[in-house]
Design a protein around this motif. Structure first.
Motif, mmCIF file in Angstrom:
data_model
loop_
_atom_site.group_PDB
_atom_site.id
_atom_site.type_symbol
_atom_site.label_atom_id
_atom_site.label_comp_id
_atom_site.label_asym_id
_atom_site.label_seq_id
_atom_site.Cartn_x
_atom_site.Cartn_y
_atom_site.Cartn_z
ATOM 1 N N ALA A 82 -4.833 5.013 -9.329
ATOM 2 C CA ALA A 82 -5.746 3.848 -9.279
ATOM 3 C C ALA A 82 -5.085 3.001 -8.774
ATOM 4 C CB ALA A 82 -4.453 3.438 -11.397
ATOM 5 N N VAL A 83 -6.535 2.381 -8.500
ATOM 6 C CA VAL A 83 -7.098 1.346 -7.497
ATOM 7 C C VAL A 83 -7.751 0.424 -8.302
ATOM 8 C CG1 VAL A 83 -8.129 0.359 -5.800
ATOM 9 C CG2 VAL A 83 -7.319 3.206 -5.829
ATOM 10 N N HIS A 84 -7.106 -0.180 -8.243
ATOM 11 C CA HIS A 84 -7.441 -1.817 -8.947
ATOM 12 C C HIS A 84 -8.394 -3.149 -8.431
ATOM 13 C CE1 HIS A 84 -5.810 -0.073 -12.332
ATOM 14 N NE2 HIS A 84 -4.809 -0.397 -11.414
ATOM 15 N N GLY A 85 -9.861 -2.919 -7.594
ATOM 16 C CA GLY A 85 -10.174 -3.407 -6.813
ATOM 17 C C GLY A 85 -9.541 -3.844 -5.386
ATOM 18 N N GLY A 86 -10.627 -4.251 -4.331
ATOM 19 C CA GLY A 86 -10.107 -4.783 -3.140
ATOM 20 C C GLY A 86 -11.076 -4.120 -1.844
ATOM 21 N N PHE A 87 -10.468 -3.680 -0.656
ATOM 22 C CA PHE A 87 -12.223 -2.779 0.204
ATOM 23 C C PHE A 87 -11.255 -1.457 0.685
ATOM 24 C CE2 PHE A 87 -12.326 -7.231 -0.484
ATOM 25 C CZ PHE A 87 -13.712 -7.251 -0.181
ATOM 26 N N VAL A 88 -12.393 -1.474 1.368
ATOM 27 C CA VAL A 88 -12.090 0.469 1.567
ATOM 28 C C VAL A 88 -12.624 0.008 3.275
ATOM 29 C CG1 VAL A 88 -14.370 1.243 1.008
ATOM 30 C CG2 VAL A 88 -11.662 2.638 1.975
ATOM 31 N N GLU A 89 -12.012 0.474 4.053
ATOM 32 C CA GLU A 89 -12.328 -0.226 5.658
ATOM 33 C C GLU A 89 -11.915 1.330 6.507
ATOM 34 O OE1 GLU A 89 -10.820 -1.954 9.617
ATOM 35 O OE2 GLU A 89 -10.045 -2.192 8.315
ATOM 36 N N VAL A 90 -13.201 2.215 7.032
ATOM 37 C CA VAL A 90 -13.536 3.535 7.403
ATOM 38 C C VAL A 90 -12.848 2.646 9.404
ATOM 39 C CG1 VAL A 90 -14.434 5.763 7.444
ATOM 40 C CG2 VAL A 90 -14.610 4.407 5.349
ATOM 41 N N ARG A 91 -12.021 3.399 9.964
ATOM 42 C CA ARG A 91 -11.679 3.049 10.786
ATOM 43 C C ARG A 91 -12.561 4.688 12.126
ATOM 44 N NH1 ARG A 91 -6.145 -0.014 11.259
ATOM 45 N NH2 ARG A 91 -7.020 -1.623 9.958
ATOM 46 N N LYS A 92 -12.416 4.590 13.268
ATOM 47 C CA LYS A 92 -12.186 5.928 14.017
ATOM 48 C C LYS A 92 -11.404 6.940 13.847
ATOM 49 C CE LYS A 92 -13.100 7.473 18.736
ATOM 50 N NZ LYS A 92 -12.961 6.988 20.455
ATOM 51 N N ASP A 93 -10.229 6.389 13.280
ATOM 52 C CA ASP A 93 -8.882 7.033 13.381
ATOM 53 C C ASP A 93 -8.009 7.078 12.242
ATOM 54 O OD1 ASP A 93 -8.367 4.373 13.746
ATOM 55 O OD2 ASP A 93 -6.249 4.809 14.930
ATOM 56 N N LYS A 94 -8.855 5.814 11.598
ATOM 57 C CA LYS A 94 -7.763 5.934 9.874
ATOM 58 C C LYS A 94 -8.736 5.064 8.915
ATOM 59 C CE LYS A 94 -4.618 2.690 10.449
ATOM 60 N NZ LYS A 94 -3.373 1.785 10.740
ATOM 61 N N VAL A 95 -8.917 5.619 7.281
ATOM 62 C CA VAL A 95 -9.177 4.663 6.127
ATOM 63 C C VAL A 95 -8.410 4.072 5.822
ATOM 64 C CG1 VAL A 95 -9.617 5.116 4.772
ATOM 65 C CG2 VAL A 95 -10.981 6.772 5.989
ATOM 66 N N VAL A 96 -8.054 2.992 5.988
ATOM 67 C CA VAL A 96 -7.568 1.704 5.069
ATOM 68 C C VAL A 96 -7.891 1.017 3.741
ATOM 69 C CG1 VAL A 96 -5.980 -0.394 5.134
ATOM 70 C CG2 VAL A 96 -6.126 1.194 7.195
ATOM 71 N N VAL A 97 -6.926 0.949 2.907
ATOM 72 C CA VAL A 97 -7.625 1.028 1.515
ATOM 73 C C VAL A 97 -6.625 -0.222 1.264
ATOM 74 C CG1 VAL A 97 -7.602 1.445 -1.411
ATOM 75 C CG2 VAL A 97 -8.460 3.054 0.415
ATOM 76 N N LEU A 98 -7.276 -1.764 1.337
ATOM 77 C CA LEU A 98 -6.115 -2.689 0.712
ATOM 78 C C LEU A 98 -6.812 -3.067 -0.607
ATOM 79 C CD1 LEU A 98 -8.161 -4.301 4.348
ATOM 80 C CD2 LEU A 98 -5.430 -3.880 4.230
#
Length: 136
Positions: free
Chosen positions: A62-78
């Motif tokens: 369950a993700v309640h808003g924020g941002f997803v950042e796709v980088r060259k080496d990983k994906v970060v969900v803030l």
């Protein structure tokens, strides 16, 4: 299939950190599937379940808003907040859903403030997402 590192981070903690094959998130313009070697990008997230696939296992978060950042080496969900299925209190989610539905009904009948109506809708989305992810 290639894998990539996924990190799901909230202001309070790291919710998940693991190698995955693919994730599906609810972005601002609809569902977005992300695999290894995806083009770098940043996009806002809506309230909704996030699907994570690793090998033959699949998990909903369950993700309640924020941002997803796709980088060259990983994906970060803030995420503003995020919950694993085992961390969700189903009774609390059902009670929250009922309260939100009641608030929406009252707001529609009395033409209350638009802000209150929007808050109730977001509360309903979060509760519905928790119930769906919990799967109980």
């Amino acid at each position: 299939m290639s894998t990539f590192k996924l990190e799901i981070v909230t202001p309070e903690r790291i919710v998940l950190e693991q190698e995955v094959d693919i994730i599906t998130v609810k972005g601002a313009d609809g569902e977005l599937g992300i695999m290894a070697n995806h083009v770098p990008m940043v996009t806002p997230l809506q309230v909704g379940p996030m699907k994570v696939k690793s090998g033959k296992s699949e998990q909903l978060i369950a993700v309640h808003g924020g941002f997803v950042e796709v980088r060259k080496d990983k994906v970060v969900v803030l995420a503003e907040s995020a919950e694993l299925p085992q961390d969700i209190d189903m009774e609390r989610a059902k009670a929250s859903k009922a309260r939100a539905e009641q608030r929406i009904s009252l707001a529609q009948r009395s033409k209350q403030d638009e802000v209150d109506h929007r808050r109730a809708e977001l509360s309903l989305q979060r509760a519905t997402t928790r119930i769906r992810v919990s799967g109980k």
